[in-house]
Scaffold this active site. Structure first.
Site, PDB file in Angstrom:
ATOM      1  N   THR A 126       0.817  -1.213   0.000  1.00 40.42           N
ATOM      2  CA  THR A 126       0.000   0.000   0.000  1.00 40.42           C
ATOM      3  C   THR A 126       0.855   1.269   0.000  1.00 40.42           C
ATOM      4  O   THR A 126       1.975   1.264   0.541  1.00 40.42           O
ATOM      5  CB  THR A 126      -0.908   0.002   1.247  1.00 40.42           C
ATOM      6  OG1 THR A 126      -1.499   1.298   1.400  1.00 40.42           O
ATOM      7  CG2 THR A 126      -0.127  -0.295   2.535  1.00 40.42           C
ATOM      8  N   ASP A 127       0.290   2.346  -0.505  1.00 38.61           N
ATOM      9  CA  ASP A 127       1.002   3.634  -0.458  1.00 38.61           C
ATOM     10  C   ASP A 127       1.108   4.159   0.971  1.00 38.61           C
ATOM     11  O   ASP A 127       1.874   5.086   1.238  1.00 38.61           O
ATOM     12  CB  ASP A 127       0.305   4.673  -1.372  1.00 38.61           C
ATOM     13  CG  ASP A 127      -1.112   5.034  -0.952  1.00 38.61           C
ATOM     14  OD1 ASP A 127      -1.644   4.443   0.012  1.00 38.61           O
ATOM     15  OD2 ASP A 127      -1.714   5.919  -1.605  1.00 38.61           O
ATOM     16  N   GLU A 128       0.348   3.567   1.909  1.00 42.01           N
ATOM     17  CA  GLU A 128       0.388   4.061   3.297  1.00 42.01           C
ATOM     18  C   GLU A 128       1.719   3.780   3.974  1.00 42.01           C
ATOM     19  O   GLU A 128       2.015   4.360   5.020  1.00 42.01           O
ATOM     20  CB  GLU A 128      -0.757   3.449   4.124  1.00 42.01           C
ATOM     21  CG  GLU A 128      -2.102   3.911   3.644  1.00 42.01           C
ATOM     22  CD  GLU A 128      -3.219   3.752   4.655  1.00 42.01           C
ATOM     23  OE1 GLU A 128      -2.939   3.527   5.846  1.00 42.01           O
ATOM     24  OE2 GLU A 128      -4.382   3.857   4.241  1.00 42.01           O
ATOM     25  N   TYR A 150      -1.874  -0.553  11.129  1.00 40.32           N
ATOM     26  CA  TYR A 150      -2.078  -1.205   9.826  1.00 40.32           C
ATOM     27  C   TYR A 150      -0.884  -0.969   8.917  1.00 40.32           C
ATOM     28  O   TYR A 150      -0.282  -1.909   8.382  1.00 40.32           O
ATOM     29  CB  TYR A 150      -3.361  -0.681   9.157  1.00 40.32           C
ATOM     30  CG  TYR A 150      -3.393  -0.956   7.662  1.00 40.32           C
ATOM     31  CD1 TYR A 150      -3.537  -2.251   7.173  1.00 40.32           C
ATOM     32  CD2 TYR A 150      -3.249   0.079   6.728  1.00 40.32           C
ATOM     33  CE1 TYR A 150      -3.533  -2.509   5.798  1.00 40.32           C
ATOM     34  CE2 TYR A 150      -3.246  -0.167   5.361  1.00 40.32           C
ATOM     35  CZ  TYR A 150      -3.382  -1.468   4.906  1.00 40.32           C
ATOM     36  OH  TYR A 150      -3.367  -1.719   3.562  1.00 40.32           O
ATOM     37  N   LYS A 154       2.032  -3.488   7.249  1.00 41.12           N
ATOM     38  CA  LYS A 154       2.297  -3.623   5.808  1.00 41.12           C
ATOM     39  C   LYS A 154       3.768  -3.307   5.496  1.00 41.12           C
ATOM     40  O   LYS A 154       4.405  -3.998   4.699  1.00 41.12           O
ATOM     41  CB  LYS A 154       1.384  -2.699   5.001  1.00 41.12           C
ATOM     42  CG  LYS A 154      -0.095  -3.019   5.079  1.00 41.12           C
ATOM     43  CD  LYS A 154      -0.451  -4.386   4.524  1.00 41.12           C
ATOM     44  CE  LYS A 154      -0.248  -4.504   3.034  1.00 41.12           C
ATOM     45  NZ  LYS A 154      -0.674  -5.850   2.549  1.00 41.12           N
TER      46      LYS A 154
END
Ligand code: NAD
Ligand code: DAU
Length: 342
Positions: A126-128, A150, A154
């Protein structure tokens, strides 16, 4: 016969769309969907896939190494595409344990299996992982700076994938996708919560001032980006997948309400999410240079999504009962309402 893919987390939102993508674009492939069926996993997402003789379904946990090995042996898997994760930031703030188990330990189990059986391994990330991006856009070489349990889970998975490539020469790739929307998205993420609440004339809980920016990516574009990297990505590399479509939460919500013909007073500003990242933005040039093309019509894709939720109430009404109601109460019940949209 073509390749045999183990699609872990394939009963969730993006994984099930990817299963449809594979079925359409690689008709000679076999596909084994491997999913624990947590609250977010749903066999309703896979009805036509499971009726296809080229696919199989296994209900199991990616943390269970013996089940993973058994699936690989039984079906002669050559490639793992890992979607399995706990995926909702708000739930990670309420309780992070399952995020760490699946995102960190589960990723390790899959990497070990890929090493043992000499498989191709792709990690859906994810870009997060880049954290808050006040200005500019993240490159794949930027440091990982996650801010929620979260995104930390990741980022840990990404680092483990990198380590297995560098240490053992495992043939890996990673994609880092931005906020994804489309059919079959569980109604906890902002778009399906707001769409289904609006259909029912219920309040839309907008965190903080609603000025946070997300880069919206249609799910089929996300799937085509993943598939391109699985087939043509360079080993050991990561690729961003963005929508080039940054919008403030308030703006996208007003657009949805307008398209549904619902009043803006349904918007309730509520207490903000702790640690809330204001903006994500990724630079997707590396993937575009590999040959990726995305849909250029956000409004049409949003319209397709709204139509899907309007025409498939049977899908989300079943979900929005029982345990979901308890979650909704826990997540939103105590949140102070700070105002409504004029
Ligand atoms: P989702 O929550 O809809 O689906 C996750 C799936 O994984 C579910 O079917 C669930 O049953 C399964 N799963 C969870 N834990 C498991 C375990 N231990 N073993 C086996 N299966 C397990 O998530 P999603 O939105 O489809 O996201 C899929 C992947 O894409 C995730 O890795 C997520 O981090 C990533 N991602 C999501 C977005 C987004 O906007 N939704 C954007 C970028 C990346
Ligand atoms: O950026 C990719 C990520 O996008 C994925 O990795 C995650 O799996 C996915 O959940 C998503 O994370 P976000 O936190 O950005 O998505 P969410 O839909 O939860 O929230 C989007 C924005 O909307 C965010 O700024 C918070 C806000 N929001 C969210 C909810 C659920 C609200 O204002 N109200 C809400 O009720």
């Amino acid at each position: 016969m073509g390749r045999t893919f183990l699609v872990t987390g394939g009963a969730g939102f993006i994984g099930s769309n990817y299963a449809h993508y594979l079925q359409q674009h690689h008709p000679d492939y076999r596909m084994v969907i491997y999913d624990k069926l947590t609250y977010a996993g749903n066999l309703d997402n896979l009805k036509d896939i499971l009726a296809d003789h080229r696919s199989a379904f296994i209900q199991a946990d990616i943390c269970d190494a013996e089940s993973v090995r058994q699936a690989i042996r039984q079906y002669g898997v050559d490639t793992i595409v890992n979607f399995a994760a706990e995926s909702h930031v708000d739930r990670s703030i309420l309780d992070a344990e399952a995020f760490i188990k699946t995102g960190v330990y589960g990723t390790y189990v899959l990497l070990e299996a890929a090493r043992e059986f000499e498989l191709r391994y792709h990690q859906v990330s994810t870009d997060e992982v880049y954290g808050d991006v006040p200005l500019g856009s993240s490159l794949e070489t930027d440091p990982l700076c996650p801010n929620s349990p979260y995104s930390a889970s990741k980022a840990s998975g990404d680092l483990m994938v990198r380590a297995y490539h560098v240490t053992y020469g495992l043939n890996t790739t990673i994609t880092r996708g931005s906020n994804t929307f489309g059919p079959y998205q569980y109604p906890e993420k902002v778009l399906p919560v707001f769409i289904t609440n609006a259909i029912d004339d219920e309040a839309l809980p907008m965190y903080g001032d609603g000025q946070q920016v997300r880069d919206w990516l249609y799910v089929m574009d996300h799937c085509s980006g993943i598939d391109l990297v699985v087939h043509r990505g360079l080993t050991g590399e990561a690729y961003n997948i963005g929508g080039d479509n940054e919008r403030r939460n308030l703006d996208i919500t007003l657009l949805i309400l307008e398209m549904l013909g619902k009043p803006s007073r349904l918007i309730h500003f509520v207490q903000d999410r702790p640690g809330h990242d204001r903006r994500y933005s990724v630079d997707s040039r590396k993937l575009i240079d590999l040959g990726w093309q995305r849909s250029q019509d956000f409004v049409a894709d949003l319209q397709t999504t709204l139509r899907w939720y309007s025409n498939n109430e049977w899908w989300w009404r079943k979900i929005k009962s029982g345990a979901y109601r308890e979650y909704y109460q826990r997540q939103y019940g105590q949140r102070a309402v700070l105002g409504t949209y004029p």
